[in-house]
Scaffold this active site. Structure first.
Site, mmCIF file in Angstrom:
data_model
loop_
_atom_site.group_PDB
_atom_site.id
_atom_site.type_symbol
_atom_site.label_atom_id
_atom_site.label_comp_id
_atom_site.label_asym_id
_atom_site.label_seq_id
_atom_site.Cartn_x
_atom_site.Cartn_y
_atom_site.Cartn_z
ATOM 1 N N PRO A 141 0.828 -1.204 0.000
ATOM 2 C CA PRO A 141 0.000 0.000 0.000
ATOM 3 C C PRO A 141 0.866 1.259 0.000
ATOM 4 O O PRO A 141 1.834 1.365 0.751
ATOM 5 C CB PRO A 141 -0.793 -0.130 1.304
ATOM 6 C CG PRO A 141 -0.832 -1.599 1.578
ATOM 7 C CD PRO A 141 0.493 -2.115 1.097
ATOM 8 N N GLU A 142 0.540 2.196 -0.880
ATOM 9 C CA GLU A 142 1.239 3.468 -0.940
ATOM 10 C C GLU A 142 0.324 4.546 -0.367
ATOM 11 O O GLU A 142 -0.706 4.245 0.238
ATOM 12 C CB GLU A 142 1.667 3.754 -2.384
ATOM 13 C CG GLU A 142 2.635 2.691 -2.924
ATOM 14 C CD GLU A 142 3.132 2.970 -4.328
ATOM 15 O OE1 GLU A 142 3.164 4.158 -4.719
ATOM 16 O OE2 GLU A 142 3.483 2.012 -5.043
ATOM 17 N N ARG B 290 13.683 -2.689 -7.964
ATOM 18 C CA ARG B 290 12.241 -2.578 -8.204
ATOM 19 C C ARG B 290 11.968 -2.636 -9.704
ATOM 20 O O ARG B 290 12.658 -1.992 -10.502
ATOM 21 C CB ARG B 290 11.685 -1.265 -7.636
ATOM 22 C CG ARG B 290 11.983 -1.033 -6.156
ATOM 23 C CD ARG B 290 11.412 -2.106 -5.264
ATOM 24 N NE ARG B 290 9.972 -2.140 -5.282
ATOM 25 C CZ ARG B 290 9.198 -1.412 -4.470
ATOM 26 N NH1 ARG B 290 9.747 -0.582 -3.594
ATOM 27 N NH2 ARG B 290 7.887 -1.520 -4.524
ATOM 28 N N LYS C 265 3.244 6.650 5.088
ATOM 29 C CA LYS C 265 2.427 5.438 4.947
ATOM 30 C C LYS C 265 2.016 4.874 6.310
ATOM 31 O O LYS C 265 1.541 3.744 6.401
ATOM 32 C CB LYS C 265 3.202 4.388 4.157
ATOM 33 C CG LYS C 265 3.608 4.834 2.755
ATOM 34 C CD LYS C 265 4.430 3.763 2.057
ATOM 35 C CE LYS C 265 5.002 4.269 0.749
ATOM 36 N NZ LYS C 265 5.822 3.232 0.067
#
Length: 271
Positions: A2-3, A261, A58
């Site tokens: 989740p961002e 990434r 976050k």
């Protein structure tokens, strides 16, 4: 993972159900999450009243009148739901915070990369102390990015995802923002012009605001507190679209690994 939009969606879904509620009790089914849950959670939360729910980067903070806040991170796969108190726990339901109204705040985290910690009301938790500005704040501008990037040789995508530079921008929204701004994720951060950083800052703000409006991005793990999916996934221009056509120019999107990434971009639209 989740961002910022997903965490903001969680915040907005939870807050009306939590603020003003007195905490009846805490059940820890699995206290060894990413870090051990501190003893203050079981000792101080029961009997406390929730005064506010807020977000920093976050992280979610549940403020109480017990002299501090519960500090939560959803990790890779965590979720928070407010449920009827008699709802039977499922696999990976690690924490219950029961409320005076008979409902329960339940933390589910299959991978256990999330955390539940305690922040004293007189201190800033060490996890929050070195964070950069919020991307939707007035402090986050193209001029700020350009000044901070001087002399940096890291890829601009890596720079943008550095939480000390700006918080909450992870892999999804960094890729999408760079595409909208027309900047290659491979370009050195220190070699991006001021004008292009201004476009990038605007793109970050616009995309994050729209993603929040759409309820975040549902990929493998994220669902909102009401169980609904996020719909921004339907709007993705590059993230997760390796080998597909660029929606802007029609050319095949490229793929590389940057900072461990996966990264997808358009070699024509992004320079």
């Amino acid at each position: 993972m989740p961002e910022l939009p997903e965490v903001e969606t969680t915040l907005r879904g939870l807050s009306p159900h939590l603020v003003g509620q007195r905490i009846h009790g805490v059940i820890l089914r699995r206290p060894d999450l990413r870090w051990p849950i501190p003893e203050q959670i079981e000792r101080l939360l029961p009997g406390a009243t929730i005064t506010n729910v807020r977000r920093r980067a976050k992280y979610l903070l549940i403020d109480t009148d017990a002299g501090g806040s519960a500090l939560l991170h959803l990790g890779m796969s965590g979720s928070l739901r407010v449920l009827p108190g008699d709802t039977l726990p499922r696999a990976h339901d690690h924490v219950d915070i029961s409320l005076q109204n008979g409902r329960v705040l339940r933390f589910n985290d299959p991978r256990r990369f999330g955390c539940l910690l305690w922040q004293s009301g007189t201190q800033t938790h060490e996890l929050l102390a070195a964070l950069g500005p919020e991307p939707l704040s007035d402090a986050f501008t193209g001029d700020y990015l350009h000044a901070l990037a001087q002399g940096r040789r890291a890829a601009v995508k890596t720079f943008l995802m550095d939480q000390a530079v700006v918080v909450g921008v992870g892999n999804i929204y960094a890729a999408e923002s760079l595409h909208r701004a027309g900047i290659s994720p491979l370009r050195e951060a220190g070699k991006v012009s001021l004008a292009r950083y201004r476009r990038l800052a605007d793109a970050v703000k616009d995309i994050l605001a729209y993603a929040i409006q759409r309820g975040g991005t549902t990929l493998r793990d994220f669902i909102s507190p009401d169980g609904a999916p996020g719909y921004f996934e339907q709007e993705l221009s590059v993230y997760g679209r390796e080998g597909e056509a660029c929606k802007q120019c029609g050319r095949v999107l490229k793929h590389a690994t940057i900072g461990q990434r996966a990264t997808v971009w358009c070699g024509s639209c992004q320079r």
